[in-house]
Design an enzyme around this catalytic site. Sequence first.
Site, mmCIF file in Angstrom:
data_model
loop_
_atom_site.group_PDB
_atom_site.id
_atom_site.type_symbol
_atom_site.label_atom_id
_atom_site.label_comp_id
_atom_site.label_asym_id
_atom_site.label_seq_id
_atom_site.Cartn_x
_atom_site.Cartn_y
_atom_site.Cartn_z
ATOM 1 N N TYR B 137 0.907 -1.165 0.000
ATOM 2 C CA TYR B 137 0.000 0.000 0.000
ATOM 3 C C TYR B 137 0.931 1.197 0.000
ATOM 4 O O TYR B 137 0.903 2.026 0.890
ATOM 5 C CB TYR B 137 -0.827 -0.111 1.281
ATOM 6 C CG TYR B 137 -1.928 0.865 1.551
ATOM 7 C CD1 TYR B 137 -2.998 1.038 0.661
ATOM 8 C CD2 TYR B 137 -1.948 1.597 2.746
ATOM 9 C CE1 TYR B 137 -4.027 1.911 0.967
ATOM 10 C CE2 TYR B 137 -2.990 2.465 3.052
ATOM 11 C CZ TYR B 137 -4.021 2.617 2.154
ATOM 12 O OH TYR B 137 -5.059 3.477 2.458
ATOM 13 N N HIS B 142 -1.993 7.603 -3.088
ATOM 14 C CA HIS B 142 -3.168 6.725 -2.977
ATOM 15 C C HIS B 142 -3.652 6.636 -1.528
ATOM 16 O O HIS B 142 -4.844 6.801 -1.252
ATOM 17 C CB HIS B 142 -2.830 5.334 -3.511
ATOM 18 C CG HIS B 142 -3.912 4.319 -3.285
ATOM 19 N ND1 HIS B 142 -5.142 4.386 -3.907
ATOM 20 C CD2 HIS B 142 -3.963 3.213 -2.480
ATOM 21 C CE1 HIS B 142 -5.898 3.363 -3.502
ATOM 22 N NE2 HIS B 142 -5.206 2.641 -2.639
ATOM 23 N N ARG B 151 -11.659 8.615 5.837
ATOM 24 C CA ARG B 151 -11.349 8.882 7.234
ATOM 25 C C ARG B 151 -11.295 10.397 7.416
ATOM 26 O O ARG B 151 -12.205 11.109 6.992
ATOM 27 C CB ARG B 151 -10.045 8.156 7.632
ATOM 28 C CG ARG B 151 -10.259 6.627 7.703
ATOM 29 C CD ARG B 151 -8.995 5.891 8.127
ATOM 30 N NE ARG B 151 -7.975 5.932 7.107
ATOM 31 C CZ ARG B 151 -7.747 4.962 6.198
ATOM 32 N NH1 ARG B 151 -8.475 3.869 6.218
ATOM 33 N NH2 ARG B 151 -6.800 5.067 5.289
ATOM 34 N N GLU B 208 -7.341 -1.583 -9.715
ATOM 35 C CA GLU B 208 -6.247 -0.874 -9.065
ATOM 36 C C GLU B 208 -5.005 -1.121 -9.901
ATOM 37 O O GLU B 208 -4.610 -2.275 -10.118
ATOM 38 C CB GLU B 208 -6.038 -1.344 -7.614
ATOM 39 C CG GLU B 208 -7.158 -0.898 -6.687
ATOM 40 C CD GLU B 208 -6.851 -1.112 -5.193
ATOM 41 O OE1 GLU B 208 -5.983 -1.944 -4.879
ATOM 42 O OE2 GLU B 208 -7.494 -0.440 -4.363
ATOM 43 N N ASP B 242 -5.299 -5.188 -9.463
ATOM 44 C CA ASP B 242 -5.880 -5.702 -8.214
ATOM 45 C C ASP B 242 -7.366 -5.335 -8.178
ATOM 46 O O ASP B 242 -7.772 -4.366 -7.538
ATOM 47 C CB ASP B 242 -5.130 -5.075 -7.035
ATOM 48 C CG ASP B 242 -5.610 -5.599 -5.696
ATOM 49 O OD1 ASP B 242 -6.222 -6.678 -5.656
ATOM 50 O OD2 ASP B 242 -5.375 -4.911 -4.684
ATOM 51 N N TYR B 253 -14.067 -4.714 5.862
ATOM 52 C CA TYR B 253 -12.619 -4.626 6.061
ATOM 53 C C TYR B 253 -12.163 -4.272 7.480
ATOM 54 O O TYR B 253 -10.975 -4.430 7.799
ATOM 55 C CB TYR B 253 -11.980 -3.691 5.031
ATOM 56 C CG TYR B 253 -11.818 -2.259 5.448
ATOM 57 C CD1 TYR B 253 -12.895 -1.404 5.457
ATOM 58 C CD2 TYR B 253 -10.574 -1.754 5.837
ATOM 59 C CE1 TYR B 253 -12.745 -0.082 5.827
ATOM 60 C CE2 TYR B 253 -10.411 -0.429 6.220
ATOM 61 C CZ TYR B 253 -11.500 0.400 6.206
ATOM 62 O OH TYR B 253 -11.356 1.706 6.595
ATOM 63 N N LYS B 262 -11.374 -8.317 -2.661
ATOM 64 C CA LYS B 262 -10.171 -8.420 -3.485
ATOM 65 C C LYS B 262 -9.998 -9.808 -4.075
ATOM 66 O O LYS B 262 -9.443 -9.962 -5.153
ATOM 67 C CB LYS B 262 -8.937 -8.123 -2.615
ATOM 68 C CG LYS B 262 -8.947 -6.761 -1.965
ATOM 69 C CD LYS B 262 -8.496 -5.712 -2.938
ATOM 70 C CE LYS B 262 -8.313 -4.363 -2.264
ATOM 71 N NZ LYS B 262 -7.701 -3.395 -3.182
ATOM 72 N N THR B 359 -1.910 0.316 -5.146
ATOM 73 C CA THR B 359 -2.335 1.227 -6.206
ATOM 74 C C THR B 359 -1.318 2.339 -6.416
ATOM 75 O O THR B 359 -0.893 2.984 -5.463
ATOM 76 C CB THR B 359 -3.686 1.858 -5.838
ATOM 77 O OG1 THR B 359 -4.586 0.804 -5.531
ATOM 78 C CG2 THR B 359 -4.240 2.684 -6.977
#
Lengths: 428, 428
Positions: B137, B142, B151, B208, B242, B253, B262, B359
């Site tokens: 990640y 991203h 968030r 992704e 992805d 999640y 995924k 990504t």
Amino acid sequence: MSLLANDPKRKTWLDIPDNSDFPIQNIPFGVFLTRDDIITIGTRIGDYAIDLGALHQLGYFEGIPLTDDIFLQDSLNDFIADGRKTWRSVRNRIAEIFDKNNSKLKDNKDHRQTVLFKLDEIEMQMPVQVGDYTDFYSSKEHATNVGKMFRDPDNALLPNWLHIPVGYHGRSSSIIPSGIPVHRPQGQKMPKGADAPIFGPSRLVDFELEMAFVTTAANPLGQPIPIDEAENNIFGMVIFNDWSARDIQKWEYVPLGPFLAKSFASSISPWIVTLDALEPFRTESPKPIKPLLPYLNSKDHKKSFDINLEVGITPKNSTETVVSRTNFKYMYWNMSQQLAHHTVNGCPVNSGDMMASGTISGPTPDSYGSMLELSWRGEKPLKLKDGAERKFIEDHDTVKMRGYCQNHEVRIGFGEVSTKLLPVFKDK
Amino acid sequence: MSLLANDPKRKTWLDIPDNSDFPIQNIPFGVFLTRDDIITIGTRIGDYAIDLGALHQLGYFEGIPLTDDIFLQDSLNDFIADGRKTWRSVRNRIAEIFDKNNSKLKDNKDHRQTVLFKLDEIEMQMPVQVGDYTDFYSSKEHATNVGKMFRDPDNALLPNWLHIPVGYHGRSSSIIPSGIPVHRPQGQKMPKGADAPIFGPSRLVDFELEMAFVTTAANPLGQPIPIDEAENNIFGMVIFNDWSARDIQKWEYVPLGPFLAKSFASSISPWIVTLDALEPFRTESPKPIKPLLPYLNSKDHKKSFDINLEVGITPKNSTETVVSRTNFKYMYWNMSQQLAHHTVNGCPVNSGDMMASGTISGPTPDSYGSMLELSWRGEKPLKLKDGAERKFIEDHDTVKMRGYCQNHEVRIGFGEVSTKLLPVFKDK
């Protein structure tokens, strides 16, 4: 195909210790290295390991369609891929071969010497080459305990938990059989009140008591497995110690889940006990608290199993203290629900895939499945028999997990998964 | 072992289209099914696929220590496990065989007919059997975009992000090569304001844009790979799509990370471009914003690569619109850091393991690597060339990702990963 091998009245001509986990009604499957350094697939009865590769070469599986080398392999993957009819035929035949009333092998000394091994003559290996490993989180008690400790005690269960058998992908390369020691992992940790993380040994190494199931090749990409067909694709189960480093986990896991806190090692009991052998111990899962979506609702409600579990800690040069006694039947989500959920998006499942239950915690504090819960994140250290205390696992401790099913007729056990924690690895 | 094969001045006697991703300086590795239905390991020059199994049988690799069947396999795992010296010897030899000044194969019509295939005569397969797949990640842009959307916009990056190459375990069984269509997945979603989740097709299917690297057998259980040795264990790279179902992801999640959102599919470009071939395109990663812990700090700073990337969407019976243009060099964390981090706890890495970047989003809105970001969670639909709009991917859309490196002397490309999204799978 009947479950002949399960006949509780059957006795064997082999000498079986009282209360063995491996009576002739069990007939689990594993992979071992023989005294001649040959790798083979085998089964276990009492304290004998039986070389199925040799038995097959000697013609004992005549009439069952098996390739010549099906047992002369370093994993059960191909045998498992042959499907349930084959597993049942082989298990039934093994029961016949060792039946007290069958003298064919019993009276052939040469054959006996070729196929029978004492346990100390062999070395157990990983029973399958794990393609993908998934870890679920299916104990309501465990999820609640963790939620109370780290999130909101009044809303300990997250909103999705009662609707989804929550799970995540794990690392298959670090799954090891019982007996292989594990080094204390190092990693990043964020000390309380610090500005930046530090690097060093995990100080909060923990076990997680779990069970895992092993699948056969189940479905092509894109095609879900309906819940009522799920069990056809489950070969059997092992005990699973999902080693965890709590300090590493706490710092790394938001937002994508646990990673290095888990991937340093997971240990399994080496004999896969078939779902068929567990048949007499079926039981219902706890009643759902929220309505289930149809794909998680099976016609038959007895999809769980009554399996007694316990964990013991043995410090270096000391004796064991059993720190947890619990049962697989407490799990809120069962294996059929887990497999139906896992594949509902079309995710393919292969022979040798492994899916673990998540920590199995029962309703009482002495039935929790991790030190995190048993010592309540270290606030209530456990007293060991030798007077020592434990909040988490210390260097040179050996953690043993055992599991068995028992009714008035038969005991079907898993043996144990035993793992010693070594200090941090030092490069020479 | 020198990188002879990289000589930018070398020309080949094969006919190569202008601007090909696969000049004689590339020499990637893949697995394909030939016109005779034989599976073999091969390479590609221009629009020719070259059967390395046949070349080897004809003696063209004489002098290089290779087992007879090393290329006659359905995956590159064993070849990769032979190590970097072998990869380099083979790549150098292939460059010699097809060098304009070498007439040995050029003038042997029988041999040429045996080893050379047009692309439409072959079918590309998965190049490796992926043991474990990890998804990182590692794009700051991203992670920041996602943090802003879901968030706190003012604290979009989570506290650990600048210290850890955050990653998580993914599903290897659903990694497929370019060309295989994917069904829209179904799953649980929680509608806004609802009391309970519903089940149905994902409405927010996304790509992704990522790159992935393939490792060799790197380290035993318990032993970390130091960062400056990481690249020795990286064989090469592919483009990685992805696939993601955003509505399923959002509901499932927390707290253990993405799972079914995924695992329905990930698509890769089928030719693994070696790290050696990418050597001329080394570049530095962005400067670290926070001090790096020593295990993440390499002596050499040119550990990233300048790889141009783009994504196109082609609706059914329509033309392609390129929706993103970005570059691998924007990634905050590089592959050496990812591999050092992944193994710092002693997690073993095997031949054929795959690790994706996460990504790849660049600094500008047209360089974002997912529809989630490009359409800003659907608030700014993209206009396609044919007048249609897209917030996410629709049934029968084909998503193509392409990547290449280019300097004044040579172009090294990855070809493409092309995948069509089909409607939800219906059982007959």
